[in-house]
Write a protein that holds these residues in place. Structure first.
Motif, PDB file in Angstrom:
ATOM      1  N   GLU A  38      -5.897  37.698  -1.195  1.00  0.00           N
ATOM      2  CA  GLU A  38      -6.836  38.557  -0.477  1.00  0.00           C
ATOM      3  C   GLU A  38      -8.275  38.129  -0.745  1.00  0.00           C
ATOM      4  N   GLU A  39      -8.571  37.809  -1.998  1.00  0.00           N
ATOM      5  CA  GLU A  39      -9.915  37.350  -2.332  1.00  0.00           C
ATOM      6  C   GLU A  39     -10.197  35.997  -1.688  1.00  0.00           C
ATOM      7  N   ARG A  59      -7.941  29.587  -3.733  1.00  0.00           N
ATOM      8  CA  ARG A  59      -6.766  30.335  -4.185  1.00  0.00           C
ATOM      9  C   ARG A  59      -6.438  30.032  -5.640  1.00  0.00           C
ATOM     10  N   SER A  60      -6.720  28.796  -6.073  1.00  0.00           N
ATOM     11  CA  SER A  60      -6.411  28.428  -7.461  1.00  0.00           C
ATOM     12  C   SER A  60      -7.363  29.077  -8.452  1.00  0.00           C
ATOM     13  N   PHE A  61      -8.561  29.474  -7.995  1.00  0.00           N
ATOM     14  CA  PHE A  61      -9.547  30.071  -8.891  1.00  0.00           C
ATOM     15  C   PHE A  61      -9.543  31.588  -8.868  1.00  0.00           C
ATOM     16  N   LEU A  62      -9.041  32.170  -7.790  1.00  0.00           N
ATOM     17  CA  LEU A  62      -9.155  33.607  -7.593  1.00  0.00           C
ATOM     18  C   LEU A  62      -7.875  34.330  -7.986  1.00  0.00           C
ATOM     19  N   SER A  86     -15.892  37.587 -12.797  1.00  0.00           N
ATOM     20  CA  SER A  86     -17.193  37.116 -12.316  1.00  0.00           C
ATOM     21  C   SER A  86     -17.033  35.906 -11.397  1.00  0.00           C
ATOM     22  N   ILE A  87     -16.056  35.078 -11.695  1.00  0.00           N
ATOM     23  CA  ILE A  87     -15.790  33.936 -10.813  1.00  0.00           C
ATOM     24  C   ILE A  87     -15.322  34.432  -9.447  1.00  0.00           C
ATOM     25  N   SER A  88     -14.526  35.484  -9.452  1.00  0.00           N
ATOM     26  CA  SER A  88     -14.098  36.088  -8.192  1.00  0.00           C
ATOM     27  C   SER A  88     -15.295  36.640  -7.425  1.00  0.00           C
TER      28      SER A  88
END
Length: 408
Positions: free
Chosen positions: A187-188, A180-183, A224-226
């Motif tokens: 939802e992702e 969650r901290s990266f996205l 791109s990280i997502s």
């Protein structure tokens, strides 16, 4: 010797008797509570009789009883076939209906149908022996708390039944919080949660954090990280040292970190052993490509390394030797290697060769472009259009071998 033979015969007899007893009990339509009472009485007689057996035969006796009950329970409670129930019973042995009943009731209370529960049980049999209150319920509550609807919850646990065997505190919660901290949004993170089947410890979460940091440091955009976390989630949890090596190789090959293709390249490398993708790169070198050209091919179409060595060799040989495409042409359009030789390249080449023989298309027509056409476009442009001139064309195109023997 006589005692051993008697023990064996006694064990075999009562094992069969137990199976018949339980199966007949279900066949008569008795309830599970009635079965529980009957099973307790049967076990009392069973272990009294088992005391007459040798110690080793007693172990076999008890295992046989548990397996027989498990099979019958699965057939009656979830409607599994005897064959499937027997396979499941090899991974979990139930002594009585209490715990599995509680597990089934818990899943049903969360909206799972018996069909869905059956899928979960077949994939993760030990869930039936889990503690529903201490092990399963907290996980279900957590998954609901992050916003999963009933249908989403069912979908997540069917898609990723491994969650049921993971530690909530040590794996699931830390992983979700890290994602969650990266996205961009929850939802992702929920999409990613459906797919992290490999995580078993906090080290996986540590790898995730370090790997994402590496990508950020070289300018990989958030989008791109997502993509990494939602589509190639396995790569996100790779061993950090290996992940760094894959990132460095992708950069060396000339893949632009700012493009989504960079994530695709890292994911491809992460799915293969280093010796495997190195050997595939060597195949291209054997055809005369320099290292720079080989890396350029990878940078344009990373999936080329996912092809088997046999398919790479067959496609290269046909395209170069039969079709006459120069090596630089393939290097410029490496996706050619990803098309099926038998299902796409040969049938289309067969059609174009016939049309050239008949003078219906230009001799210098670009086969590289033709291969990339959609099925509909190719058929309309080269098969249907020339049907009157070459009635056999459709048969040639659809034929199993694509040979030209039908047309002279």
């Amino acid at each position: 010797m006589d005692r051993q033979r008697n023990n064996h015969e006694t064990s075999s007899f009562f094992d069969c008797a137990c199976t018949c007893f339980l199966f007949c009990f279900f066949e008569q339509g008795s309830s599970l509570s009635e079965l529980h009472e009957a099973t307790a009485e049967f076990e009392r007689l069973n272990y009294k009789l088992a005391s007459t057996l040798s110690e080793s035969d007693q172990g076999k006796w008890k295992l046989g009883v548990n397996e027989s009950f498990t099979v019958s329970y699965l057939m009656s409670s979830l409607g599994l076939s005897r064959k499937v129930a027997t396979e499941v019973s090899k991974k979990v042995q139930l002594k009585n209906p209490d715990k599995p009943n509680s597990v089934l009731n818990l899943f049903r209370s969360y909206g799972f149908s018996d069909t869905q529960i059956s899928i979960v049980v077949k994939m993760h049999p030990r869930v039936l022996s889990a503690n529903p209150e201490k092990t399963l319920l907290p996980k279900l509550r957590f998954l609901q708390s992050i916003g999963l609807s009933s249908s989403e919850l069912q979908d997540v646990l069917i898609s990723n039944y491994c969650l049921l065997g993971m530690s909530l505190e040590q794996c699931i919660i830390p992983c979700f919080e890290a994602l969650r901290s990266f996205l961009d949004n929850d939802e992702e993170a929920k999409i990613a949660l459906k797919r992290f089947k490999w995580l078993r410890s906090r080290q996986g979460v540590t790898n995730l954090a370090q790997n994402i940091m590496v990508l950020r440091d070289i300018g990989v955009p958030r989008s791109s990280i997502s993509l990494l976390a939602t589509k190639y989630i396995d790569s996100a949890f790779l061993n950090h040292a290996n992940f760094v090596e894959y990132v460095q190789f992708a950069k060396e090959a000339g893949v632009d970190p700012s493009k989504s293709l960079f994530i695709n390249a890292v994911a491809v490398l992460g799915r293969l052993k280093k010796s495997t993708w190195q050997s595939k790169l060597d195949i291209f070198k054997r055809y005369g490509w320099t290292r720079d050209v080989t890396l350029s091919v990878f940078s344009k179409h990373p999936q080329c390394l996912m092809l088997s060595e046999k398919n790479i060799t067959k496609s290269m040989s046909f395209l170069v030797d039969e079709v006459g495409i120069p090596l630089e042409g393939i290097a410029a359009r490496p996706k050619l290697l990803h098309y099926s030789l038998e299902q796409r390249i040969i049938p289309r080449y067969s059609v174009i060769k016939v049309l050239k023989m008949k003078g219906l298309v230009k001799k210098n027509i670009s086969f590289i472009s033709i291969v990339s056409y959609t099925e509909k476009k190719f058929v309309e442009k080269f098969v249907t259009r020339f049907h009157e001139s070459v009635p056999q064309l459709l048969n040639i195109y659809k034929g199993p071998s694509g040979r030209l023997s039908k047309v002279q």
